[in-house]
Motif scaffolding. Structure first.
Motif, PDB file in Angstrom:
ATOM      1  N   ARG A  82      -9.071 -10.805  -1.788  1.00 31.73           N
ATOM      2  CA  ARG A  82      -8.585 -12.060  -0.990  1.00 31.73           C
ATOM      3  C   ARG A  82      -7.522 -12.915  -1.602  1.00 31.73           C
ATOM      4  O   ARG A  82      -6.243 -12.990  -0.825  1.00 31.73           O
ATOM      5  N   THR A 104      -8.999  -5.527   1.631  1.00 34.44           N
ATOM      6  CA  THR A 104      -8.429  -6.770   1.652  1.00 34.44           C
ATOM      7  C   THR A 104      -9.317  -7.888   1.496  1.00 34.44           C
ATOM      8  O   THR A 104      -9.132  -8.539   0.860  1.00 34.44           O
ATOM      9  N   MET A 105     -10.532  -8.034   2.199  1.00 39.85           N
ATOM     10  CA  MET A 105     -11.362  -8.764   2.005  1.00 39.85           C
ATOM     11  C   MET A 105     -12.165  -8.796   0.492  1.00 39.85           C
ATOM     12  O   MET A 105     -12.676  -9.804   0.197  1.00 39.85           O
ATOM     13  N   PHE A 119      -4.388 -11.086  -1.024  1.00 38.24           N
ATOM     14  CA  PHE A 119      -3.836 -10.931   0.196  1.00 38.24           C
ATOM     15  C   PHE A 119      -3.060 -12.339   0.459  1.00 38.24           C
ATOM     16  O   PHE A 119      -1.725 -12.084   0.969  1.00 38.24           O
TER      17      PHE A 119
END
Lengths: 269, 264
Positions: B25, B21-22, B28
């Motif tokens: 981004r 997810t990071m 997300f």
């Protein structure tokens, strides 16, 4: 080969390839009946003890939601944005750039053939439940509604398709466009009156919604044919606004297309 | 494998999902916005209906909001923990990639269900919980710690029901290979969970309240928070979640026996 023959062939091929998906459309139609059941149960309970909500009887509200289902299958854009995005992503679009064919018109013709198939098939589930909901429906019989409703439907289809076309073209810039598509779909569903009839909003918000194109994508034709718009003059004005939005959308689509082509690197193909 | 080992596997999956997810981004934020938009649509519907009436099937505006919030909470939890895992299971069975899960030394259902976590779905559980909290506040409810814990236990039962329904839906891939769009049937059932049980009459009531767990899943927790805990209702929900989970696991294993891998 003149232009008409060219796109007639596209339409006929499109018709055949969409007939392959007839079961898909039918199943989707039957799922829509479940959504209609949710609407009937919720609004049926909301109407308990009331004769009118927002000036409309329960029959008129049921009619509105039933008509919505038919209209979605007749003029709605389903996954056209996704298909266009995929053609750009995997390079299939390159073949159209080399041929004397207008990509917008080509996709629009395919869209028309798809809606011809789904627009007819949606009446199968609707006819199946018709005996059950017959007494709940209240269609107005005025001839002018159909007369103005037909062009309103065509314009709504043009609006829906052109918006989907623009979103599909985002694939020139982004690898993945599904997020944008579903986000815009949420806004469109709400602001085009598919969650509740827009006239139930507070008057100021209802007025504001009329300034947005979404209003003309579904609510306007649905309200016209189901008797929520009762003034023929207002209906003609609505048609005029629809024409303006179509013109604007076409310009935007053209702009995005030309800008996108410059970014296009024609991978795959 | 021991429970401890399963926990370690799960934590590794969580770590992998968070790192992923990071890396993406923008995705997300975009998908969080998508889910938030759909939740807002449902809240707006309640807002609009109650502009024109004071009660729907005996439920006041904020009671209804609490019901919708509860339904969203359960759905977000499913989205966050299990959705993409089960969704991909369908695809993997079609492509034969499912072999990969069978080759792992753990329970196949556990391996299939817990591979990924969707932080965007989980982020929105806070929004759904916020809707529930706000509605409870407007209703002047003070459930206390026990009340909240019981509510959460009932929500967990709801999650088990949603998980089972979706597992049943995707397990059909073992029999019918072409099941794209089948997840639509799950969403159809979920649509009913935002309605109060009292609104259902006749056949709809028998079918959707008693036969399918479409309505009890959200109505029982919301009812418990509003009117206090009633053991009979809680037992009903617990029994239903147990039965549907057992059915889903049974069907999954039946499908597993049929699975003959695919492609070359």
């Amino acid at each position: 080969m003149n232009a008409l023959t060219k796109y007639r062939h596209v339409f006929l091929v499109g018709l055949q390839s969409n007939l392959v998906y007839r079961w898909n459309f039918l199943i989707r139609g039957f799922f829509s009946l479940a959504r209609l059941a949710v609407v009937f149960i919720l609004w049926g309970a909301a109407y308990a003890g009331l004769t009118q909500i927002g000036g409309y009887s329960i029959g008129q509200t049921f009619t509105y939601f039933t008509a919505l289902i038919a209209l979605q299958f007749m003029v709605g854009a389903f996954n056209e944005d996704y298909q266009i995005g995929e053609e750009i992503r995997n390079g299939l679009i390159n073949q159209f750039l080399l041929k004397p064919i207008n990509y917008y018109l080509y996709r629009f013709t395919v869209f028309l053939s798809a809606r011809a198939v789904s627009g007819v098939l949606v009446f199968v589930p609707l006819l199946v439940i018709y005996p059950l909901i017959r007494h709940q429906l209240a269609f107005p019989g005025d001839a002018w509604r159909l007369l103005l409703g037909a062009p309103a439907l065509v314009l709504a289809a043009l609006l829906q398709f052109t918006l989907a076309f623009c979103f599909g073209l985002l694939a020139f810039w982004f690898l993945e466009i599904q997020g944008f598509v579903i986000l815009s779909y949420a806004a469109e569903t709400l602001l085009s009156g598919q969650i509740f009839p827009l006239d139930l909003l507070p008057p100021a918000l209802f007025k504001a919604a009329q300034f947005l194109p979404f209003y003309y994508m579904m609510y306007f034709p649905a309200a016209l044919v189901t008797g929520r718009i009762n003034d023929p003059v207002a209906a003609v004005q609505g048609l005029a606004v629809q024409v303006v939005w179509v013109g604007l959308f076409l310009l935007i689509a053209r702009f995005i297309w030309l800008t996108g082509l410059r970014k296009h690197t024609a991978v795959g193909g | 494998m021991s429970l401890r080992q399963y926990l370690r596997i799960w934590l590794a999956c969580v770590r992998y999902s968070l790192v992923r997810t990071m890396m993406f981004r923008f995705d997300f934020f975009l998908w969080s916005a998508v889910e938030l938009a759909w939740m807002s649509v449902n809240v707006l519907l309640v807002e609009v209906i109650y502009r024109h009436t004071d009660n729907v099937a005996g439920w006041s505006k904020y009671e209804m909001m609490l019901l919708v919030g509860t339904s969203m909470l359960i759905q977000r939890l499913l989205m966050g923990f299990f959705w993409s895992n089960l969704f991909e299971m369908g695809r993997n069975v079609r492509t034969g990639y499912f072999d990969f899960y069978l080759a792992q030394p753990g329970n196949p259902l556990f391996m299939v269900s817990t591979r990924k976590l969707d932080p965007d779905g989980l982020a929105n559980t806070f929004v759904a919980a916020g809707v529930v909290y706000y509605s409870a506040h407007r209703l002047g409810l003070h459930p206390g710690v026990t009340g909240v814990l019981l509510y959460l236990a009932l929500v967990a039962c709801g999650l088990v029901i949603h998980y089972s329904l979706f597992l049943l839906t995707t397990s059909t891939t073992f029999w019918i290979i072409k099941t794209e769009g089948i997840e639509g049937s799950y969403f159809t059932v979920v649509d009913f969970s935002r309605l109060p049980r009292e609104a259902f009459r006749g056949f709809a009531s028998v079918f959707l309240v008693y036969l399918l767990p479409a309505v009890v899943v959200s109505n029982v927790p919301a009812h418990a928070l509003i009117h206090g805990f009633q053991p009979a209702y809680a037992l009903w929900l617990f029994g239903v979640s147990l039965a549907w989970f057992a059915l889903a696991v049974f069907v999954f294993h039946l499908g597993l026996k049929r699975y003959a891998s695919a492609s070359s």
